[in-house]
Design an enzyme around this catalytic site. Structure first.
Site, PDB file in Angstrom:
ATOM      1  N   GLN A   1      -8.951 -32.135  -6.774  1.00  0.00           N
ATOM      2  CA  GLN A   1      -9.772 -32.516  -6.758  1.00  0.00           C
ATOM      3  C   GLN A   1      -9.996 -34.068  -7.528  1.00  0.00           C
ATOM      4  O   GLN A   1     -10.981 -34.812  -6.594  1.00  0.00           O
ATOM      5  CB  GLN A   1     -11.028 -31.909  -6.901  1.00  0.00           C
ATOM      6  CG  GLN A   1     -11.033 -30.928  -5.687  1.00  0.00           C
ATOM      7  CD  GLN A   1     -12.085 -29.843  -6.083  1.00  0.00           C
ATOM      8  OE1 GLN A   1     -12.240 -28.949  -7.131  1.00  0.00           O
ATOM      9  NE2 GLN A   1     -13.525 -29.453  -5.366  1.00  0.00           N
TER      10      GLN A   1
ATOM     11  N   HIS B   1      -6.889 -24.192  -4.722  1.00  0.00           N
ATOM     12  CA  HIS B   1      -6.998 -26.145  -4.686  1.00  0.00           C
ATOM     13  C   HIS B   1      -5.130 -25.843  -5.267  1.00  0.00           C
ATOM     14  O   HIS B   1      -5.324 -27.465  -4.661  1.00  0.00           O
ATOM     15  CB  HIS B   1      -7.907 -26.541  -5.676  1.00  0.00           C
ATOM     16  CG  HIS B   1      -9.160 -26.841  -4.175  1.00  0.00           C
ATOM     17  ND1 HIS B   1      -8.777 -27.415  -3.626  1.00  0.00           N
ATOM     18  CD2 HIS B   1     -10.619 -26.352  -5.023  1.00  0.00           C
ATOM     19  CE1 HIS B   1     -10.356 -27.587  -3.662  1.00  0.00           C
ATOM     20  NE2 HIS B   1     -11.009 -26.931  -4.217  1.00  0.00           N
TER      21      HIS B   1
ATOM     22  N   GLY C   1     -16.785 -25.407 -10.538  1.00  0.00           N
ATOM     23  CA  GLY C   1     -15.609 -25.484 -10.069  1.00  0.00           C
ATOM     24  C   GLY C   1     -15.097 -26.888 -10.134  1.00  0.00           C
ATOM     25  O   GLY C   1     -15.835 -27.548  -9.134  1.00  0.00           O
TER      26      GLY C   1
ATOM     27  N   CYS D   1     -17.635 -26.289  -1.483  1.00  0.00           N
ATOM     28  CA  CYS D   1     -16.518 -27.492  -2.119  1.00  0.00           C
ATOM     29  C   CYS D   1     -17.058 -29.096  -2.683  1.00  0.00           C
ATOM     30  O   CYS D   1     -17.010 -28.930  -1.366  1.00  0.00           O
ATOM     31  CB  CYS D   1     -15.079 -26.783  -1.524  1.00  0.00           C
ATOM     32  SG  CYS D   1     -14.213 -27.924  -2.290  1.00  0.00           S
ATOM     33  N   LEU D   2     -17.211 -29.208  -3.501  1.00  0.00           N
ATOM     34  CA  LEU D   2     -17.342 -31.111  -4.086  1.00  0.00           C
ATOM     35  C   LEU D   2     -16.102 -32.107  -3.046  1.00  0.00           C
ATOM     36  O   LEU D   2     -16.482 -32.708  -2.742  1.00  0.00           O
ATOM     37  CB  LEU D   2     -16.759 -30.667  -5.939  1.00  0.00           C
ATOM     38  CG  LEU D   2     -17.991 -30.417  -5.435  1.00  0.00           C
ATOM     39  CD1 LEU D   2     -17.648 -30.699  -7.824  1.00  0.00           C
ATOM     40  CD2 LEU D   2     -19.493 -31.206  -5.792  1.00  0.00           C
TER      41      LEU D   2
ATOM     42  N   HIS E   1     -10.785 -19.460  -5.801  1.00  0.00           N
ATOM     43  CA  HIS E   1     -11.252 -20.483  -5.007  1.00  0.00           C
ATOM     44  C   HIS E   1     -10.433 -21.939  -5.481  1.00  0.00           C
ATOM     45  O   HIS E   1      -9.607 -22.702  -5.046  1.00  0.00           O
ATOM     46  CB  HIS E   1     -12.750 -21.032  -4.886  1.00  0.00           C
ATOM     47  CG  HIS E   1     -13.280 -22.778  -4.099  1.00  0.00           C
ATOM     48  ND1 HIS E   1     -13.945 -22.195  -3.096  1.00  0.00           N
ATOM     49  CD2 HIS E   1     -13.058 -23.617  -5.002  1.00  0.00           C
ATOM     50  CE1 HIS E   1     -14.634 -23.773  -2.904  1.00  0.00           C
ATOM     51  NE2 HIS E   1     -13.824 -24.563  -3.710  1.00  0.00           N
ATOM     52  N   GLU E   2     -10.933 -21.987  -7.065  1.00  0.00           N
ATOM     53  CA  GLU E   2     -10.190 -23.272  -7.915  1.00  0.00           C
ATOM     54  C   GLU E   2      -8.508 -22.889  -7.749  1.00  0.00           C
ATOM     55  O   GLU E   2      -7.620 -24.042  -7.656  1.00  0.00           O
ATOM     56  CB  GLU E   2     -10.883 -22.934  -9.443  1.00  0.00           C
ATOM     57  CG  GLU E   2     -12.346 -23.370  -9.230  1.00  0.00           C
ATOM     58  CD  GLU E   2     -12.548 -24.761  -8.185  1.00  0.00           C
ATOM     59  OE1 GLU E   2     -11.733 -25.384  -8.234  1.00  0.00           O
ATOM     60  OE2 GLU E   2     -13.795 -24.579  -7.523  1.00  0.00           O
TER      61      GLU E   2
END
Ligand SMILES: [Zn+2]
Length: 170
Positions: free
Chosen positions: A50, A138, A45, A92-93, A134-135
């Site tokens: 991000q 963000h 995701g 997480c990236l 989660h996304e």
């Protein structure tokens, strides 16, 4: 074409993202680049902040759907959630090499707009429900490390500081 993934410590990750007002070629191109970036970075995701874009847009990899392609979610909003909460390990990236168990509602009901401009309301659980929560966080400047216990977070302090320093250098 891929985009640079912003790391923990970059202020863009702490902003409240703006609504997408029009689904035009620019938004479609951004979503395509976000898909490429997610594949390249091996994430499941990715949210627009991000990659430094202050917009309510996120993409989810096809592996999360059964035999489906990936999907883009525009202006997603959680309208209801289950009382039952579950622990699940997240990464997480933007926070590389850190994983932690996070407690979240097991299921959510959300509304969003697709890249074709269609408005959808659906209930999701399992891995997809988890990735979406989660996304969507963000888009509100929230990171998964904000949702773990203080003790656990304390243990990660050094690692987080190292990522923060890397973010400031780039
Ligand atoms: Zn993330």
């Amino acid at each position: 074409m891929t985009l640079e993934v912003r790391l923990f410590g970059d202020p863009v990750l702490r902003e409240t993202a703006r609504e997408v007002e029009k689904i035009d070629d620019e938004i479609r191109a951004l979503a395509a680049k976000m898909f490429d970036t997610m594949v390249e970075e091996e994430g499941i995701g990715l949210a627009a902040p991000q990659v430094g874009m202050n917009l309510r847009l996120l993409v989810v990899d096809g592996s999360v759907f059964e035999g489906d392609e990936g999907r883009a979610y525009i202006n997603p909003e959680i309208v209801d959630f289950s009382k039952t909460k579950v622990l699940y390990e997240e990464g997480c990236l933007s926070i590389p090499e850190i994983r932690a168990d996070v407690e979240r509602p097991e299921a959510i009901r959300l509304t969003y707009t697709t890249l074709d401009g269609e408005t959808v309301e659906e209930e999701v659980d399992g891995l997809l429900g988890r990735v979406l929560q989660h996304e969507i966080d963000h888009l509100d400047g929230i990171l998964f490390v904000d949702r773990i216990g203080a003790a656990r977070r304390n243990l990660l302090k050094k690692k987080l500081r190292a990522i923060q320093q890397k973010a400031m250098r780039s």
